[in-house]
Design an enzyme around this catalytic site. Structure first.
Site, PDB file in Angstrom:
ATOM      1  N   ARG A  82       5.301   7.296  -5.520  1.00 58.52           N
ATOM      2  CA  ARG A  82       4.476   8.186  -4.684  1.00 58.52           C
ATOM      3  C   ARG A  82       5.199   9.519  -4.445  1.00 58.52           C
ATOM      4  O   ARG A  82       4.574  10.571  -4.431  1.00 58.52           O
ATOM      5  CB  ARG A  82       4.146   7.511  -3.352  1.00 58.52           C
ATOM      6  CG  ARG A  82       3.047   6.456  -3.490  1.00 58.52           C
ATOM      7  CD  ARG A  82       3.093   5.453  -2.375  1.00 58.52           C
ATOM      8  NE  ARG A  82       2.793   6.009  -1.075  1.00 58.52           N
ATOM      9  CZ  ARG A  82       3.168   5.464   0.071  1.00 58.52           C
ATOM     10  NH1 ARG A  82       3.877   4.336   0.078  1.00 58.52           N
ATOM     11  NH2 ARG A  82       2.829   6.013   1.210  1.00 58.52           N
ATOM     12  N   LYS A 104       1.446  12.558   8.412  1.00 59.41           N
ATOM     13  CA  LYS A 104       0.045  13.032   8.391  1.00 59.41           C
ATOM     14  C   LYS A 104      -0.839  12.134   9.258  1.00 59.41           C
ATOM     15  O   LYS A 104      -1.602  12.604  10.085  1.00 59.41           O
ATOM     16  CB  LYS A 104      -0.499  13.042   6.945  1.00 59.41           C
ATOM     17  CG  LYS A 104       0.332  13.886   5.978  1.00 59.41           C
ATOM     18  CD  LYS A 104      -0.254  13.892   4.577  1.00 59.41           C
ATOM     19  CE  LYS A 104      -0.218  12.559   3.855  1.00 59.41           C
ATOM     20  NZ  LYS A 104       1.140  12.054   3.570  1.00 59.41           N
ATOM     21  N   ARG A 160       1.761  -1.913   4.537  1.00 60.92           N
ATOM     22  CA  ARG A 160       0.946  -1.501   3.395  1.00 60.92           C
ATOM     23  C   ARG A 160       1.555  -1.957   2.084  1.00 60.92           C
ATOM     24  O   ARG A 160       2.759  -1.922   1.913  1.00 60.92           O
ATOM     25  CB  ARG A 160       0.785   0.028   3.412  1.00 60.92           C
ATOM     26  CG  ARG A 160      -0.430   0.460   4.181  1.00 60.92           C
ATOM     27  CD  ARG A 160      -0.542   1.928   4.393  1.00 60.92           C
ATOM     28  NE  ARG A 160      -0.274   2.766   3.229  1.00 60.92           N
ATOM     29  CZ  ARG A 160      -0.386   4.093   3.257  1.00 60.92           C
ATOM     30  NH1 ARG A 160      -0.753   4.699   4.365  1.00 60.92           N
ATOM     31  NH2 ARG A 160      -0.115   4.811   2.188  1.00 60.92           N
TER      32      ARG A 160
HETATM   33  P1  AP5 Z   1       2.590   8.259   8.772  1.00 65.18           P
HETATM   34  O1  AP5 Z   1       2.049   9.161   9.837  1.00 65.18           O
HETATM   35  O2  AP5 Z   1       1.869   6.993   8.481  1.00 65.18           O
HETATM   36  O3  AP5 Z   1       2.836   9.115   7.426  1.00 65.18           O
HETATM   37  P2  AP5 Z   1       1.818   9.700   6.379  1.00 65.18           P
HETATM   38  O4  AP5 Z   1       2.228  11.105   6.094  1.00 65.18           O
HETATM   39  O5  AP5 Z   1       0.409   9.478   6.816  1.00 65.18           O
HETATM   40  O6  AP5 Z   1       2.204   8.823   5.121  1.00 65.18           O
HETATM   41  P3  AP5 Z   1       1.307   7.989   4.117  1.00 65.18           P
HETATM   42  O7  AP5 Z   1       2.194   6.943   3.534  1.00 65.18           O
HETATM   43  O8  AP5 Z   1       0.017   7.549   4.742  1.00 65.18           O
HETATM   44  O9  AP5 Z   1       1.004   9.084   3.045  1.00 65.18           O
HETATM   45  P4  AP5 Z   1       0.466   8.924   1.650  1.00 65.18           P
HETATM   46  O10 AP5 Z   1       0.082  10.324   1.350  1.00 65.18           O
HETATM   47  O11 AP5 Z   1       1.389   8.284   0.702  1.00 65.18           O
HETATM   48  O12 AP5 Z   1      -0.742   7.855   1.816  1.00 65.18           O
HETATM   49  P5  AP5 Z   1      -2.311   7.982   1.868  1.00 65.18           P
HETATM   50  O13 AP5 Z   1      -2.816   6.910   2.735  1.00 65.18           O
HETATM   51  O14 AP5 Z   1      -2.764   9.371   2.104  1.00 65.18           O
HETATM   52  O15 AP5 Z   1       4.110   7.936   9.135  1.00 65.18           O
HETATM   53  C1  AP5 Z   1       4.895   7.078   8.338  1.00 65.18           C
HETATM   54  C2  AP5 Z   1       5.837   6.254   9.235  1.00 65.18           C
HETATM   55  O16 AP5 Z   1       6.724   7.124   9.901  1.00 65.18           O
HETATM   56  C3  AP5 Z   1       5.112   5.466  10.350  1.00 65.18           C
HETATM   57  O17 AP5 Z   1       5.817   4.274  10.539  1.00 65.18           O
HETATM   58  C4  AP5 Z   1       5.230   6.366  11.576  1.00 65.18           C
HETATM   59  O18 AP5 Z   1       5.216   5.628  12.781  1.00 65.18           O
HETATM   60  C5  AP5 Z   1       6.599   7.010  11.329  1.00 65.18           C
HETATM   61  N1  AP5 Z   1       6.675   8.386  11.853  1.00 65.18           N
HETATM   62  C6  AP5 Z   1       5.731   9.366  11.722  1.00 65.18           C
HETATM   63  N2  AP5 Z   1       6.152  10.502  12.326  1.00 65.18           N
HETATM   64  C7  AP5 Z   1       7.391  10.230  12.828  1.00 65.18           C
HETATM   65  C8  AP5 Z   1       8.360  11.000  13.547  1.00 65.18           C
HETATM   66  N3  AP5 Z   1       8.128  12.297  13.859  1.00 65.18           N
HETATM   67  N4  AP5 Z   1       9.530  10.401  13.875  1.00 65.18           N
HETATM   68  C9  AP5 Z   1       9.775   9.096  13.555  1.00 65.18           C
HETATM   69  N5  AP5 Z   1       8.898   8.312  12.883  1.00 65.18           N
HETATM   70  C10 AP5 Z   1       7.730   8.864  12.526  1.00 65.18           C
HETATM   71  O19 AP5 Z   1      -2.708   7.617   0.363  1.00 65.18           O
HETATM   72  C11 AP5 Z   1      -2.468   6.322  -0.151  1.00 65.18           C
HETATM   73  C12 AP5 Z   1      -2.926   6.251  -1.602  1.00 65.18           C
HETATM   74  O20 AP5 Z   1      -4.351   6.479  -1.659  1.00 65.18           O
HETATM   75  C13 AP5 Z   1      -2.322   7.278  -2.550  1.00 65.18           C
HETATM   76  O21 AP5 Z   1      -1.066   6.871  -3.044  1.00 65.18           O
HETATM   77  C14 AP5 Z   1      -3.409   7.342  -3.629  1.00 65.18           C
HETATM   78  O22 AP5 Z   1      -3.324   6.224  -4.479  1.00 65.18           O
HETATM   79  C15 AP5 Z   1      -4.684   7.238  -2.821  1.00 65.18           C
HETATM   80  N6  AP5 Z   1      -5.205   8.542  -2.387  1.00 65.18           N
HETATM   81  C16 AP5 Z   1      -5.382   8.973  -1.097  1.00 65.18           C
HETATM   82  N7  AP5 Z   1      -5.872  10.223  -1.075  1.00 65.18           N
HETATM   83  C17 AP5 Z   1      -6.011  10.595  -2.375  1.00 65.18           C
HETATM   84  C18 AP5 Z   1      -6.442  11.795  -3.005  1.00 65.18           C
HETATM   85  N8  AP5 Z   1      -6.851  12.856  -2.293  1.00 65.18           N
HETATM   86  N9  AP5 Z   1      -6.434  11.819  -4.357  1.00 65.18           N
HETATM   87  C19 AP5 Z   1      -6.054  10.772  -5.100  1.00 65.18           C
HETATM   88  N10 AP5 Z   1      -5.619   9.613  -4.568  1.00 65.18           N
HETATM   89  C20 AP5 Z   1      -5.593   9.527  -3.211  1.00 65.18           C
HETATM   90 MG    MG Z   2      -1.214   8.358   6.118  1.00 69.03          MG
END
Ligand code: AP5
Ligand code: MG
Length: 209
Positions: free
Chosen positions: A166, A8, A155
């Site tokens: 998660r 994402k 992170r």
């Molecule tokens: P990356 O693009 O960083 O993946 P991502 O989908 O953004 O994963 P996140 O870990 O950020 O998702 P999340 O939903 O757990 O975290 P969020 O910050 O939203 O890619 C990951 C890795 O893969 C990177 O190293 C990248 O380089 C690599 N990669 C990507 N694409 C690739 C490809 N095609 N090929 C190879 N490698 C690739 O949320 C964090 C926390 O915040 C939650 O756990 C919760 O506590 C809170 N939170 C956030 N939003 C809410 C909400 N709406 N409600 C309640 N709590 C919330």
């Molecule tokens: Mg993310």
């Protein structure tokens, strides 16, 4: 939308450039609150470090106020919101009140094993939040962001126990949101297993009229 590690945060900024609409990541907004040690950040941190969701009323309030900013008037790319059905309903209501609606919900689909590897090797720029992967997409200079020269960090919630939680939280609380949009004919699914460029191409062709 998509489970942790689906891409994402890798794809949303590209889509944001492509569609000229701001990228709004609730995870990045929360991490900024944690870094600033604000009241909200201090409360959110416990949930985030464990890999649990921050309560709905906090997240809904955050997004409703973000939608009112001037730069959101022509639309935004949401990353990480909504992730409960209650958040999806609140978003629909807020958009309806403003005379708008969701255009499309995009689900990025990736196998579990791949997700775990991606999160274990992720490093993120402290400054501009660009995500890297130490093996798949490393920066040109170790430990330094290609875009802004910022320092890279891992992170807290990429520790194995938090990752496991998660993924379970996604299955239990966020997968029903995919059904919510599927039922409203708003959901498209993109295969997130290819290279970042390949996934972006699929995203653009799936979202083009
Ligand atoms: P990356 O693009 O960083 O993946 P991502 O989908 O953004 O994963 P996140 O870990 O950020 O998702 P999340 O939903 O757990 O975290 P969020 O910050 O939203 O890619 C990951 C890795 O893969 C990177 O190293 C990248 O380089 C690599 N990669 C990507 N694409 C690739 C490809 N095609 N090929 C190879 N490698 C690739 O949320 C964090 C926390 O915040 C939650 O756990 C919760 O506590 C809170 N939170 C956030 N939003 C809410 C909400 N709406 N409600 C309640 N709590 C919330
Ligand atoms: Mg993310």
């Amino acid at each position: 939308m998509g489970p942790p590690g689906a891409g994402k945060g890798t794809q949303a900024p590209r889509l944001s450039d492509h569609l000229k609409a701001p990228h709004v990541s609730t995870g990045d907004m929360l991490r900024a609150e944690v870094a600033a040690a604000s009241d909200l950040g201090l409360k959110a941190r416990t949930f985030m470090d464990a890999g649990d969701l921050v309560p709905d009323h906090v997240m809904i309030g955050m997004i409703v106020s973000r939608l009112q900013a001037d730069d959101a008037s022509e639309g935004i790319i949401l990353d990480g919101f909504p992730r409960t059905v209650a958040q999806a309903v609140a978003l629909d209501e807020a958009l309806y009140d403003a005379g708008g609606s969701i255009d499309l919900a995009i689900s990025i689909d990736v196998d579990r094993e791949v997700l775990v590897n991606r999160l274990a090797g992720r490093a993120t720029c402290k400054g501009c939040k660009t995500p890297y992967h130490l093996t798949y997409s490393p920066p040109a200079t170790a430990g330094e962001c290609d875009k802004c020269g910022g320092e890279l960090e891992q992170r807290e919630d990429d520790q194995p126990e938090a990752v496991k939680n998660r993924l379970q939280v996604f299955d239990k609380q966020t997968a029903p949101v995919l059904d919510y949009y599927r039922g409203r004919k708003k959901l498209i699914t993109v295969d997130g297993a290819g290279s970042p460029d390949g996934v972006f191409e699929s995203l653009v062709s799936a979202t083009s009229p």
